[in-house]
Design an enzyme around this catalytic site. Sequence first.
Site, PDB file in Angstrom:
ATOM      1  N   HIS A  94      -9.741   6.803   5.877  1.00  0.00           N
ATOM      2  CA  HIS A  94      -8.390   6.607   5.374  1.00  0.00           C
ATOM      3  C   HIS A  94      -7.618   7.556   4.966  1.00  0.00           C
ATOM      4  CE1 HIS A  94      -5.481   4.738   2.793  1.00  0.00           C
ATOM      5  NE2 HIS A  94      -5.664   3.718   3.354  1.00  0.00           N
ATOM      6  N   ARG A 140     -10.399  -2.324  -1.214  1.00  0.00           N
ATOM      7  CA  ARG A 140     -10.531  -3.364  -0.695  1.00  0.00           C
ATOM      8  C   ARG A 140     -11.614  -4.053  -0.012  1.00  0.00           C
ATOM      9  NH1 ARG A 140      -4.673  -1.788   2.265  1.00  0.00           N
ATOM     10  NH2 ARG A 140      -6.199   0.071   2.646  1.00  0.00           N
ATOM     11  N   HIS A 178       0.993  -1.341  -0.204  1.00  0.00           N
ATOM     12  CA  HIS A 178       0.032   0.073   0.095  1.00  0.00           C
ATOM     13  C   HIS A 178       0.982   1.197  -0.009  1.00  0.00           C
ATOM     14  CE1 HIS A 178      -4.121   1.665   0.978  1.00  0.00           C
ATOM     15  NE2 HIS A 178      -4.208   0.869   0.055  1.00  0.00           N
ATOM     16  N   HIS A 188      -3.401   1.942  12.344  1.00  0.00           N
ATOM     17  CA  HIS A 188      -2.947   1.264  11.108  1.00  0.00           C
ATOM     18  C   HIS A 188      -3.407  -0.092  11.335  1.00  0.00           C
ATOM     19  CE1 HIS A 188      -0.415   0.593   8.010  1.00  0.00           C
ATOM     20  NE2 HIS A 188       0.796   0.654   8.182  1.00  0.00           N
ATOM     21  N   LYS A 243     -13.014   7.663  17.897  1.00  0.00           N
ATOM     22  CA  LYS A 243     -12.535   7.242  16.715  1.00  0.00           C
ATOM     23  C   LYS A 243     -13.324   5.851  16.602  1.00  0.00           C
ATOM     24  CE  LYS A 243      -9.693   9.347  14.142  1.00  0.00           C
ATOM     25  NZ  LYS A 243      -8.116   9.687  14.112  1.00  0.00           N
ATOM     26  N   ILE A 244     -13.676   5.598  15.291  1.00  0.00           N
ATOM     27  CA  ILE A 244     -14.293   4.060  15.091  1.00  0.00           C
ATOM     28  C   ILE A 244     -13.301   3.302  14.131  1.00  0.00           C
ATOM     29  CG2 ILE A 244     -16.266   3.021  14.408  1.00  0.00           C
ATOM     30  CD1 ILE A 244     -17.940   4.903  15.568  1.00  0.00           C
ATOM     31  N   MET A 245     -12.831   2.227  14.693  1.00  0.00           N
ATOM     32  CA  MET A 245     -11.737   1.733  14.036  1.00  0.00           C
ATOM     33  C   MET A 245     -12.267   0.884  12.688  1.00  0.00           C
ATOM     34  SD  MET A 245      -9.324   2.666  15.598  1.00  0.00           S
ATOM     35  CE  MET A 245      -9.144   3.676  17.137  1.00  0.00           C
ATOM     36  N   GLY A 246     -11.469   0.903  11.712  1.00  0.00           N
ATOM     37  CA  GLY A 246     -11.904   0.324  10.465  1.00  0.00           C
ATOM     38  C   GLY A 246     -12.584   1.091   9.685  1.00  0.00           C
ATOM     39  N   PHE A 247     -12.805   2.460   9.920  1.00  0.00           N
ATOM     40  CA  PHE A 247     -13.324   3.479   9.159  1.00  0.00           C
ATOM     41  C   PHE A 247     -12.347   4.469   8.769  1.00  0.00           C
ATOM     42  CE2 PHE A 247     -16.856   1.182  10.694  1.00  0.00           C
ATOM     43  CZ  PHE A 247     -17.704   1.273   9.964  1.00  0.00           C
ATOM     44  N   ASP A 265      -9.586  -2.971   6.770  1.00  0.00           N
ATOM     45  CA  ASP A 265      -9.594  -3.487   8.197  1.00  0.00           C
ATOM     46  C   ASP A 265     -11.159  -4.107   8.655  1.00  0.00           C
ATOM     47  OD1 ASP A 265      -6.960  -4.021   8.568  1.00  0.00           O
ATOM     48  OD2 ASP A 265      -6.877  -1.983   9.529  1.00  0.00           O
ATOM     49  N   ARG A 294       2.237  -8.303   4.644  1.00  0.00           N
ATOM     50  CA  ARG A 294       2.688  -6.995   4.167  1.00  0.00           C
ATOM     51  C   ARG A 294       4.349  -7.282   4.142  1.00  0.00           C
ATOM     52  NH1 ARG A 294       0.590  -1.685   4.383  1.00  0.00           N
ATOM     53  NH2 ARG A 294      -1.224  -2.832   3.381  1.00  0.00           N
TER      54      ARG A 294
HETATM   55  C1  LIG Z   1      -4.844  -0.812   6.637  1.00  0.00           C
HETATM   56  C2  LIG Z   1      -4.913   0.178   7.323  1.00  0.00           C
HETATM   57  O1  LIG Z   1      -3.955   0.803   8.127  1.00  0.00           O
HETATM   58  S1  LIG Z   1      -6.355   1.446   7.121  1.00  0.00           S
HETATM   59  C3  LIG Z   1      -6.441   2.558   8.312  1.00  0.00           C
HETATM   60  C4  LIG Z   1      -6.927   1.673   9.635  1.00  0.00           C
HETATM   61  N1  LIG Z   1      -6.951   2.584  10.927  1.00  0.00           N
HETATM   62  C5  LIG Z   1      -8.474   2.672  11.376  1.00  0.00           C
HETATM   63  O2  LIG Z   1      -9.403   2.113  10.906  1.00  0.00           O
HETATM   64  C6  LIG Z   1      -8.229   3.765  12.383  1.00  0.00           C
HETATM   65  C7  LIG Z   1      -9.565   4.583  12.449  1.00  0.00           C
HETATM   66  N2  LIG Z   1      -9.215   5.694  11.455  1.00  0.00           N
HETATM   67  C8  LIG Z   1      -8.491   6.780  11.550  1.00  0.00           C
HETATM   68  O3  LIG Z   1      -8.224   6.987  12.733  1.00  0.00           O
HETATM   69  C9  LIG Z   1      -8.224   7.684  10.286  1.00  0.00           C
HETATM   70  O4  LIG Z   1      -9.399   7.710   9.573  1.00  0.00           O
HETATM   71  C10 LIG Z   1      -6.978   7.426   9.603  1.00  0.00           C
HETATM   72  C11 LIG Z   1      -5.871   7.339  10.644  1.00  0.00           C
HETATM   73  C12 LIG Z   1      -7.081   6.170   8.929  1.00  0.00           C
HETATM   74  C13 LIG Z   1      -6.861   8.473   8.874  1.00  0.00           C
HETATM   75  O5  LIG Z   1      -6.619   9.521   9.508  1.00  0.00           O
HETATM   76  P1  LIG Z   1      -6.379  10.847   8.814  1.00  0.00           P
HETATM   77  O6  LIG Z   1      -5.951  10.975   7.365  1.00  0.00           O
HETATM   78  O7  LIG Z   1      -5.948  12.150   9.689  1.00  0.00           O
HETATM   79  O8  LIG Z   1      -8.123  11.375   8.642  1.00  0.00           O
HETATM   80  P2  LIG Z   1      -8.944  12.430   8.067  1.00  0.00           P
HETATM   81  O9  LIG Z   1      -8.099  13.685   7.547  1.00  0.00           O
HETATM   82  O10 LIG Z   1      -9.716  11.975   6.969  1.00  0.00           O
HETATM   83  O11 LIG Z   1      -9.942  12.770   9.300  1.00  0.00           O
HETATM   84  C14 LIG Z   1     -10.989  13.731   8.936  1.00  0.00           C
HETATM   85  C15 LIG Z   1     -12.084  13.844   9.922  1.00  0.00           C
HETATM   86  O12 LIG Z   1     -12.464  12.876  10.178  1.00  0.00           O
HETATM   87  C16 LIG Z   1     -12.613  12.145  11.490  1.00  0.00           C
HETATM   88  N3  LIG Z   1     -12.338  10.866  11.423  1.00  0.00           N
HETATM   89  C17 LIG Z   1     -11.451   9.895  10.475  1.00  0.00           C
HETATM   90  N4  LIG Z   1     -11.733   8.622  10.603  1.00  0.00           N
HETATM   91  C18 LIG Z   1     -12.611   8.613  11.678  1.00  0.00           C
HETATM   92  C19 LIG Z   1     -12.991   7.489  12.199  1.00  0.00           C
HETATM   93  N5  LIG Z   1     -12.722   6.250  12.136  1.00  0.00           N
HETATM   94  N6  LIG Z   1     -13.985   7.515  13.436  1.00  0.00           N
HETATM   95  C20 LIG Z   1     -14.447   8.698  13.654  1.00  0.00           C
HETATM   96  N7  LIG Z   1     -13.821   9.964  13.046  1.00  0.00           N
HETATM   97  C21 LIG Z   1     -12.789   9.882  12.202  1.00  0.00           C
HETATM   98  C22 LIG Z   1     -11.261  12.897  12.010  1.00  0.00           C
HETATM   99  O13 LIG Z   1     -11.209  12.774  13.403  1.00  0.00           O
HETATM  100  C23 LIG Z   1     -11.450  13.936  11.440  1.00  0.00           C
HETATM  101  O14 LIG Z   1     -12.399  14.906  12.171  1.00  0.00           O
HETATM  102  P3  LIG Z   1     -11.851  16.534  12.299  1.00  0.00           P
HETATM  103  O15 LIG Z   1     -11.787  16.923  11.159  1.00  0.00           O
HETATM  104  O16 LIG Z   1     -13.044  16.729  13.319  1.00  0.00           O
HETATM  105  O17 LIG Z   1     -10.598  16.249  13.312  1.00  0.00           O
HETATM  106  O1  LIG Z   2      -2.289   3.572   3.136  1.00  0.00           O
HETATM  107  C1  LIG Z   2      -2.433   3.623   4.549  1.00  0.00           C
HETATM  108  O2  LIG Z   2      -2.208   4.710   5.217  1.00  0.00           O
HETATM  109  C2  LIG Z   2      -2.839   2.560   5.295  1.00  0.00           C
HETATM  110  C3  LIG Z   2      -3.303   1.182   4.552  1.00  0.00           C
HETATM  111  O3  LIG Z   2      -4.445   1.253   4.095  1.00  0.00           O
HETATM  112  C4  LIG Z   2      -2.519   0.075   4.658  1.00  0.00           C
HETATM  113  O4  LIG Z   2      -1.221   0.282   4.865  1.00  0.00           O
HETATM  114  O5  LIG Z   2      -3.070  -0.750   4.058  1.00  0.00           O
END
Ligand SMILES: CC(=O)SCCNC(=O)CCNC(=O)[C@H](O)C(C)(C)COP(=O)(O)OP(=O)(O)OC[C@H]1O[C@@H](n2cnc3c(N)ncnc32)[C@H](O)[C@@H]1OP(=O)(O)O
Ligand SMILES: O=C([O-])CC(=O)C(=O)O
Length: 376
Positions: A261, A270, A187, A222, A255-259, A312, A337
């Site tokens: 990007h 995916r 990725h 992540h 924060k709600i995990m799995g949502f 995720d 990965r």
């Molecule tokens: C395979 C992977 O690694 S995929 C990523 C897996 N991680 C997760 O699922 C963790 C939950 N998600 C997140 O924490 C984030 O969406 C990240 C880390 C993936 C991306 O972070 P960022 O690029 O900083 O997010 P982004 O700029 O889109 O956020 C915009 C707004 O949406 C909010 N937001 C983003 N994701 C979420 C979420 N999952 N739940 C609630 N609010 C959220 C942010 O808090 C932000 O709010 P604000 O403007 O009031 O501060």
């Molecule tokens: O690209 C990212 O920031 C996180 C992700 O979805 C991955 O590593 O698969």
Amino acid sequence: MVDKKLGGAGLRGQSAGETALCTVGKTGSGLTYRGYDIKDLAANAQFEEVAYLLLYGTLPTQTELDAYKTRLKGMRKLPEALKTVLEQIPSDAHPMDVMRTGCSMLGNLETEATDFSDQLDHIDRMLATFPGIVNYWYNFSHNGTRVETETDADSIAEQFLWTLHDKKPEPLHVEVMHASLILYAEHEFNASTFAGRVCASTLSDIHSVVTGAIGTLRGPLHGGANEAAMDMIQQWSSADEAEEAMLGMLARKEKIMGFGHAVYRESDPRNAIIKEWSKKLSEQVGDTHLYAVSERCEAVMWREKKLFCNADFFHASAYNFMGIPTKLFTPIFVCSRVSGWTAHAMEQRANNRIIRPSADYTGPETMEFVAISERG
Ligand SMILES: CC(=O)SCCNC(=O)CCNC(=O)[C@H](O)C(C)(C)COP(=O)(O)OP(=O)(O)OC[C@H]1O[C@@H](n2cnc3c(N)ncnc32)[C@H](O)[C@@H]1OP(=O)(O)O
Ligand SMILES: O=C([O-])CC(=O)C(=O)O
């Protein structure tokens, strides 16, 4: 999420180097590995084909694939000293910490040459041993058994399930694992890969690259999100209960995990693929609520926040339906990965300059030094 701001903190939207391995969101919600669409790869390939593509540059012919799988199969034996270390790790350790230690210990026992001339041997060895490392520890610490890692499994997908349950897995589960490993393989400059590239840029060894990347993937923002998503959805016994709880979480700004990007704006390509597999598995096991709960979470997050499921979210239910313990979810991500991380390390090494950005200083201006005896 549609109007996602690509800028500001976290290096968001800034280019930090070049890669020929992957594009993320180049066409809005697209994902390609060396030019191949993830949808085609996940529907038609085995994980070993994708690992070969990333590491060796092209999709293998049938003869090359057969030879590659035979090579990997021959590399599954864990050194006795590594098993001894794994046996010392307590059962309440996090399996990602086990992976980190396992990788690091392997690097102590089988150290890469300083000219990197054997890098591909070490990379293939990690691909071959990682499922066995985590499942050897899991079975020893949880069941008191020493699982055989030199199995007859035909693939890494099958090897993971076989060494976990100590028996040949059913074909549908192996098929899902192939798709899952393909989806997670690569990725672009995600946090763990970037950590690995920074490490590689210092001309460090491949086990250090991967150990650092594992530690970076572990976090819930992540790779750890698939486990966090599972912990969340399994609390709810109906879609209505899930909706009510989620609205409360959103109101509390949790924060709600799995949502969401860091790069995709409208969807993660995916998700549709793993969601389909989750649905199929849900039907197979006669699930009455977990898939429905997951679907409702998806609908609520889109309706309320325009946030979509990332890779995720539906992995959580899919893995659960296959009887995989939640704490082993992120280690599966590692088993996949490691192909992307190491392909990036090789790419970095082939055209290296140490990664060392600058910082905007926000501390105090010139301070006068005060002798310790005179400080208040
Ligand atoms: C395979 C992977 O690694 S995929 C990523 C897996 N991680 C997760 O699922 C963790 C939950 N998600 C997140 O924490 C984030 O969406 C990240 C880390 C993936 C991306 O972070 P960022 O690029 O900083 O997010 P982004 O700029 O889109 O956020 C915009 C707004 O949406 C909010 N937001 C983003 N994701 C979420 C979420 N999952 N739940 C609630 N609010 C959220 C942010 O808090 C932000 O709010 P604000 O403007 O009031 O501060
Ligand atoms: O690209 C990212 O920031 C996180 C992700 O979805 C991955 O590593 O698969």
